[in-house]
Design a protein around this motif. Structure first.
Motif, PDB file in Angstrom:
ATOM      1  N   THR A   5       0.901  -1.076  -0.178  1.00 60.82           N
ATOM      2  CA  THR A   5       0.099   0.158  -0.029  1.00 60.82           C
ATOM      3  C   THR A   5       0.811   1.180   0.079  1.00 60.82           C
ATOM      4  O   THR A   5       2.145   1.155   0.392  1.00 60.82           O
ATOM      5  CB  THR A   5      -0.907   0.062   1.352  1.00 60.82           C
ATOM      6  N   ALA A   6       0.213   2.434  -0.457  1.00 63.35           N
ATOM      7  CA  ALA A   6       0.948   3.643  -0.387  1.00 63.35           C
ATOM      8  C   ALA A   6      -0.365   4.556  -0.045  1.00 63.35           C
ATOM      9  O   ALA A   6      -1.503   4.371  -0.052  1.00 63.35           O
ATOM     10  CB  ALA A   6       1.601   4.029  -1.555  1.00 63.35           C
ATOM     11  N   ARG A   7       0.095   5.883   0.442  1.00 64.31           N
ATOM     12  CA  ARG A   7      -1.017   6.786   0.770  1.00 64.31           C
ATOM     13  C   ARG A   7      -0.713   8.374   0.209  1.00 64.31           C
ATOM     14  O   ARG A   7       0.781   8.585   0.098  1.00 64.31           O
ATOM     15  CB  ARG A   7      -1.224   6.789   2.317  1.00 64.31           C
ATOM     16  N   SER A   8      -1.531   8.950  -0.094  1.00 60.12           N
ATOM     17  CA  SER A   8      -1.522  10.512  -0.435  1.00 60.12           C
ATOM     18  C   SER A   8      -2.404  11.278   0.043  1.00 60.12           C
ATOM     19  O   SER A   8      -3.552  10.734   0.091  1.00 60.12           O
ATOM     20  CB  SER A   8      -1.061  10.492  -2.028  1.00 60.12           C
ATOM     21  N   LYS A   9      -2.378  12.785   0.240  1.00 60.57           N
ATOM     22  CA  LYS A   9      -3.364  13.636   0.325  1.00 60.57           C
ATOM     23  C   LYS A   9      -4.229  13.877  -0.913  1.00 60.57           C
ATOM     24  O   LYS A   9      -5.229  14.347  -0.862  1.00 60.57           O
ATOM     25  CB  LYS A   9      -2.923  14.880   0.908  1.00 60.57           C
TER      26      LYS A   9
END
Length: 540
Positions: free
Chosen positions: A255-259
């Motif tokens: 997984t990865a995340r971003s605003k």
């Protein structure tokens, strides 16, 4: 000379097989497991294994048999799921649950052949349901299609080709800007029109996925299956890497995340979140995950995997609890998936599974049935009549006559069907992977035929005048025995040849498919199928 030698060799084998022996002891393929306690499932309809153990726990899989690339939608108190249907038609069966463990099929969303359908995405936006479908139509290459409906049970629209070429594995998301996007393999993304039925821009690179160590044993990098979730202030991008099949230690969840859906994306420091690390584990090649909120507000991960020792069943659907951590990430906490796990809390238990048996008493094709890789006109080959299903003949053998198939999810089972031969047709009962990989027996009005590993064995042909025959197929942990009866099942004759089918799966024949029970109709005229019955032999 070669044919005679081979025939004589088989006679010796068959002579030896006539002696009493324990089929299960000789045939069972053990599942290597860290926990050596015998696995037992609760049995449901027709003795099929059932995830819900009835004591507040469940055991994976939650949907047994070939149900790969699950896409899941929470819609109020209801959950809906569908899966890759490949060349099967009807396809994209919608399944329903109220507790994430007990699932029943509703109706197929794709009622006509579209081609080879891969991992889809089911979503709801502005009160309307959408399924984004990658399909290989003829030789035109991959393109994303879309169908929509105002109600989950349909009617669904005809497929619309969105002209997004060379892409598979769509994942729909609404960005922080209120616009709609599809993420696809790569990992790339494209903006959609407000109605979600067309592209509104060009494909762009979205994310360069996290890389595993070079010495890990995987199939290939293959960044695919992007699924997106907005949780709190972050968008989470859940991706599969490592290849879908090949070595059991390949496929994994990262997984990865971003605003923002436009990035930049931050790798999770805990990657991979799910991975098979040893061939001794009960589930192999685990990946293609989505997150979903449970009925009581806890969180779960749904993905697929191959069952150790039973690649023939295809990729099955697994459920694992997750927890959100203080650093804003999440982690899987199911542990050993061979053991029972606590069920999601707060859900209302519903029915589970479906009967595969079919008396063909209604005017509609049962949800368990689909044609393998049909032409558009093949769906018109079937016609219901009193107490039976008439299937018009096509081709000359199972190799060129798409069989009508149903999907078992058990390690051992028995299936029977009665066939009436009309107008010189030939029909039979199969275990079918694809036209190059199947076993079975067939009958014409004058001859019994044997198909072993996609080849008809002329030396086993037997003169047999018949226009009605009842056939039985027993698959006992990959050892297949056929019987037939000319008096409606009162007395049975065992076919002389047993077959072993553990090698009929993707890593040998490609295609990502599974072994299905099939009924074929070839030659001239038609067959009438009657009183199809299915029963799991055991759930262990």
């Amino acid at each position: 000379m070669v044919n005679h030698s081979r025939r004589d060799a088989f006679k010796l084998v068959l002579a030896g097989a006539a002696a009493p022996f324990s089929l299960r002891a000789a045939a069972a393929i053990p599942c290597a497991r860290r926990d050596e306690t015998p696995v037992r499932w609760r049995t449901g309809i027709e003795g099929q294994r059932q995830a819900d153990l009835g004591d507040g726990t469940y055991r994976n899989p939650i949907v047994a048999g070939d149900h790969p690339d699950p896409t899941i939608l929470k819609d109020g108190d209801d959950y809906y799921m569908t899966f890759t249907s490949f060349q099967s038609s009807p396809g994209l069966e919608i399944w329903h649950s109220t507790d994430l463990v007990n699932w029943v099929p509703l109706k197929p969303a794709l009622t006509r052949p579209l081609g080879n359908v891969f991992a889809v995405d089911l979503c709801r936006h502005a009160g309307r349901y959408f399924i984004y479908i990658p399909a290989m139509v003829g030789d035109t290459g991959w393109s994303i299609h879309v169908i929509w409906a105002d109600h989950i049970e349909g009617p669904w629209s005809d497929p619309i080709d969105m002209k997004i070429g060379g892409c598979i594995d769509p994942g729909h998301v609404v960005g922080e800007d209120g616009r709609r996007y599809l993420f696809v393999n790569g990992i790339r993304y494209i903006r959609l029109s407000d109605n979600g039925l067309a592209a509104d821009g060009a494909l762009q690179q979205a994310y360069s996925p996290w890389r595993y160590p070079d010495d890990w044993v995987v199939e290939d990098f293959a960044p695919e299956g992007p699924k997106l979730l907005r949780h709190g202030a972050w968008f989470y991008l859940i991706t599969a890497v490592g290849g879908t099949a090949g070595p059991p230690t390949g496929h994994m969840v990262i997984t990865a995340r971003s605003k923002s859906v436009h990035g930049p994306w931050e790798h999770c420091p805990h990657n991979p979140l799910v991975r098979t690390t040893s061939a001794a584990e009960p589930w192999w090649s685990r990946g293609h995950a989505s997150l979903v909120e449970g009925p009581a507000g806890d969180w779960w991960m749904v993905y697929h995997g191959y069952e150790n020792g039973f690649r023939t069943l295809g990729r099955q659907t697994l459920l694992e609890p997750i927890e959100w951590t203080a650093d804003g990430w999440f982690r899987a906490r199911g542990g050993d998936l061979s053991r029972p796990l606590p069920k999601p809390k707060g859900g209302r238990r519903g029915r589970s599974g479906q009967a595969l048996s079919d008396a063909f008493a209604t005017g509609a094709l049962g949800a368990q049935w689909s044609f393998h890789d049909p032409r558009p006109e093949d769906t018109r080959r079937i016609r219901h009549e009193a107490g039976g299903l008439r299937i018009a003949a096509r081709g000359s053998s199972p190799s060129d006559s798409p069989p009508l198939t149903c999907l078992p999810g058990d390690r051992a089972y028995m299936a029977e069907v009665t066939l009436d031969l009309v107008g010189g047709a030939e029909g039979g009962l199969l275990l079918f992977y694809n036209p190059k990989a199947f076993v079975g027996i067939g009958f014409s009005p004058h001859t019994m035929k044997t198909f072993e590993y996609a080849q008809e064995q002329p030396w086993m042909r037997a003169p047999m005048a018949t226009t009605r025959v009842r056939m039985r197929l027993t698959n006992d942990h990959h050892v297949v025995t056929f019987h037939y009866s000319h008096d409606g099942g009162k007395t049975w004759v065992k076919h002389d040849l047993r077959m072993e089918v553990s090698g009929i799966h993707h890593n040998v024949f490609g295609g990502f498919l599974s072994l299905r029970i099939g009924i074929y109709s070839a030659g001239e005229g038609s067959i009438v199928a009657r009183d199809f019955s299915y029963r799991a032999i055991d759930a262990g």
